[in-house]
Write a protein that holds these residues in place. Structure first.
Motif, PDB file in Angstrom:
ATOM      1  N   ALA A   5      49.546  36.491  43.436  1.00  0.00           N
ATOM      2  CA  ALA A   5      49.975  37.488  42.452  1.00  0.00           C
ATOM      3  C   ALA A   5      48.798  38.024  41.652  1.00  0.00           C
ATOM      4  O   ALA A   5      48.704  39.235  41.392  1.00  0.00           O
ATOM      5  CB  ALA A   5      51.010  36.869  41.511  1.00  0.00           C
ATOM      6  N   VAL A   6      47.893  37.145  41.244  1.00  0.00           N
ATOM      7  CA  VAL A   6      46.714  37.581  40.492  1.00  0.00           C
ATOM      8  C   VAL A   6      45.865  38.517  41.349  1.00  0.00           C
ATOM      9  O   VAL A   6      45.377  39.556  40.871  1.00  0.00           O
ATOM     10  CB  VAL A   6      45.884  36.372  40.032  1.00  0.00           C
ATOM     11  CG1 VAL A   6      44.574  36.824  39.404  1.00  0.00           C
ATOM     12  CG2 VAL A   6      46.674  35.533  39.030  1.00  0.00           C
ATOM     13  N   ALA A   7      45.707  38.164  42.623  1.00  0.00           N
ATOM     14  CA  ALA A   7      44.929  39.019  43.516  1.00  0.00           C
ATOM     15  C   ALA A   7      45.592  40.386  43.684  1.00  0.00           C
ATOM     16  O   ALA A   7      44.914  41.423  43.681  1.00  0.00           O
ATOM     17  CB  ALA A   7      44.766  38.338  44.877  1.00  0.00           C
ATOM     18  N   GLY A   8      46.912  40.398  43.828  1.00  0.00           N
ATOM     19  CA  GLY A   8      47.621  41.665  43.970  1.00  0.00           C
ATOM     20  C   GLY A   8      47.531  42.513  42.727  1.00  0.00           C
ATOM     21  O   GLY A   8      47.337  43.740  42.792  1.00  0.00           O
ATOM     22  N   SER A   9      47.656  41.878  41.573  1.00  0.00           N
ATOM     23  CA  SER A   9      47.558  42.591  40.308  1.00  0.00           C
ATOM     24  C   SER A   9      46.154  43.154  40.108  1.00  0.00           C
ATOM     25  O   SER A   9      45.987  44.328  39.739  1.00  0.00           O
ATOM     26  CB  SER A   9      47.922  41.658  39.154  1.00  0.00           C
ATOM     27  OG  SER A   9      47.868  42.330  37.916  1.00  0.00           O
ATOM     28  N   ALA A  10      45.155  42.335  40.354  1.00  0.00           N
ATOM     29  CA  ALA A  10      43.769  42.790  40.221  1.00  0.00           C
ATOM     30  C   ALA A  10      43.467  43.916  41.201  1.00  0.00           C
ATOM     31  O   ALA A  10      42.752  44.871  40.872  1.00  0.00           O
ATOM     32  CB  ALA A  10      42.817  41.619  40.437  1.00  0.00           C
ATOM     33  N   GLY A  11      44.027  43.812  42.410  1.00  0.00           N
ATOM     34  CA  GLY A  11      43.815  44.847  43.404  1.00  0.00           C
ATOM     35  C   GLY A  11      44.403  46.185  42.977  1.00  0.00           C
ATOM     36  O   GLY A  11      43.792  47.235  43.188  1.00  0.00           O
TER      37      GLY A  11
ATOM     38  N   ALA B 137      47.219  42.199  30.886  1.00  0.00           N
ATOM     39  CA  ALA B 137      46.494  42.925  29.843  1.00  0.00           C
ATOM     40  C   ALA B 137      44.986  42.740  30.006  1.00  0.00           C
ATOM     41  O   ALA B 137      44.208  43.696  29.841  1.00  0.00           O
ATOM     42  CB  ALA B 137      46.941  42.448  28.464  1.00  0.00           C
ATOM     43  N   ALA B 138      44.558  41.525  30.326  1.00  0.00           N
ATOM     44  CA  ALA B 138      43.131  41.258  30.500  1.00  0.00           C
ATOM     45  C   ALA B 138      42.550  42.057  31.667  1.00  0.00           C
ATOM     46  O   ALA B 138      41.430  42.592  31.583  1.00  0.00           O
ATOM     47  CB  ALA B 138      42.904  39.766  30.721  1.00  0.00           C
ATOM     48  N   LEU B 139      43.305  42.158  32.762  1.00  0.00           N
ATOM     49  CA  LEU B 139      42.834  42.922  33.919  1.00  0.00           C
ATOM     50  C   LEU B 139      42.694  44.403  33.579  1.00  0.00           C
ATOM     51  O   LEU B 139      41.717  45.060  33.977  1.00  0.00           O
ATOM     52  CB  LEU B 139      43.800  42.743  35.092  1.00  0.00           C
ATOM     53  CG  LEU B 139      43.802  41.358  35.755  1.00  0.00           C
ATOM     54  CD1 LEU B 139      44.932  41.259  36.772  1.00  0.00           C
ATOM     55  CD2 LEU B 139      42.460  41.083  36.422  1.00  0.00           C
ATOM     56  N   LEU B 140      43.645  44.941  32.846  1.00  0.00           N
ATOM     57  CA  LEU B 140      43.583  46.347  32.462  1.00  0.00           C
ATOM     58  C   LEU B 140      42.397  46.621  31.534  1.00  0.00           C
ATOM     59  O   LEU B 140      41.685  47.617  31.691  1.00  0.00           O
ATOM     60  CB  LEU B 140      44.888  46.762  31.777  1.00  0.00           C
ATOM     61  CG  LEU B 140      46.124  46.804  32.683  1.00  0.00           C
ATOM     62  CD1 LEU B 140      47.391  46.907  31.840  1.00  0.00           C
ATOM     63  CD2 LEU B 140      46.043  47.984  33.645  1.00  0.00           C
TER      64      LEU B 140
END
Length: 204
Positions: free
Chosen positions: A17-23, A92-95
């Motif tokens: 999920a983290v990878a998909g979100s970051a992607g 939020a951190a990724l954005l």
């Protein structure tokens, strides 16, 4: 990181999920920075990106075996609440991390407000319709707000289109906070409807 936490994250497919979100964030940020000479991303696109970054975490809200989610040595509600809040922080951190790479998804407060509200909607969706369908309402709501990005108007419009309101809009802030609290509370108490273990295994 304890062994129990590692097993929990792996069983909930959190790394995926983290990878998909970051992607999702990286894709939008790369496209925007390569095509535009300004860092500021329009509110509509920023809202859609927030929804796309949050959606990959929906499957993590339910485990591989529904029976295990109803029994445990430690109570599930606090862990579910912490899980949802952690999803909010990561998105939020990724954005916000995209800023140095030429994509500014809005003021910090707006990013936090929109992420919190959408994660709350996801929590409500997981409680009512199950984790697999929890992405549908937040993505649809974000898409609607993106196409109707016009701050102002009557109060009901401020609440309905809270994602595209100005940073200091009190109605938008209250709406997002209410959605987050309601989503965390609902998800902490219930993840439903429950699915059969055989059906859950087919999704793996």
């Amino acid at each position: 990181m304890t062994r129990g936490l590692r097993l929990y994250l792996r069983s909930r497919r959190v790394p995926v999920a983290v990878a998909g979100s970051a992607g999702a964030v990286a894709l939008v940020a790369a496209a925007w920075s390569s095509m535009m000479d300004r860092a500021g991303v329009p509110a509509g696109l920023a809202v859609l990106t927030t929804a796309m970054a949050a959606a990959p975490f929906c499957p993590t809200l339910a485990g591989p075996d529904p029976a295990l989610d109803r029994t445990a040595a430690l109570p599930w509600p606090p862990r579910r609440a912490a899980h949802l809040v952690a999803c909010c922080i990561v998105v939020a951190a990724l954005l916000l991390a995209a800023r140095p790479f030429g994509a500014d998804f809005g003021p910090v407060w707006v990013v936090l407000r929109n992420t919190a509200g959408l994660i709350g909607v996801i929590g409500l969706g997981a409680a009512v319709a199950g984790a697999r369908a929890a992405w549908q309402v937040p993505v649809a709501w974000a898409a609607l707000a993106a196409f109707m990005v016009a701050p102002g108007g009557p109060r009901w419009r401020h609440a309905a289109l809270w994602m595209v309101q100005e940073p200091g809009n009190r109605i938008a802030t209250v709406t997002a906070a209410t959605l987050l609290v309601a989503g965390v509370a609902a998800y902490a108490v219930r993840v439903g409807p429950q699915i059969a273990p055989v059906e859950a295994a087919m999704d793996q």
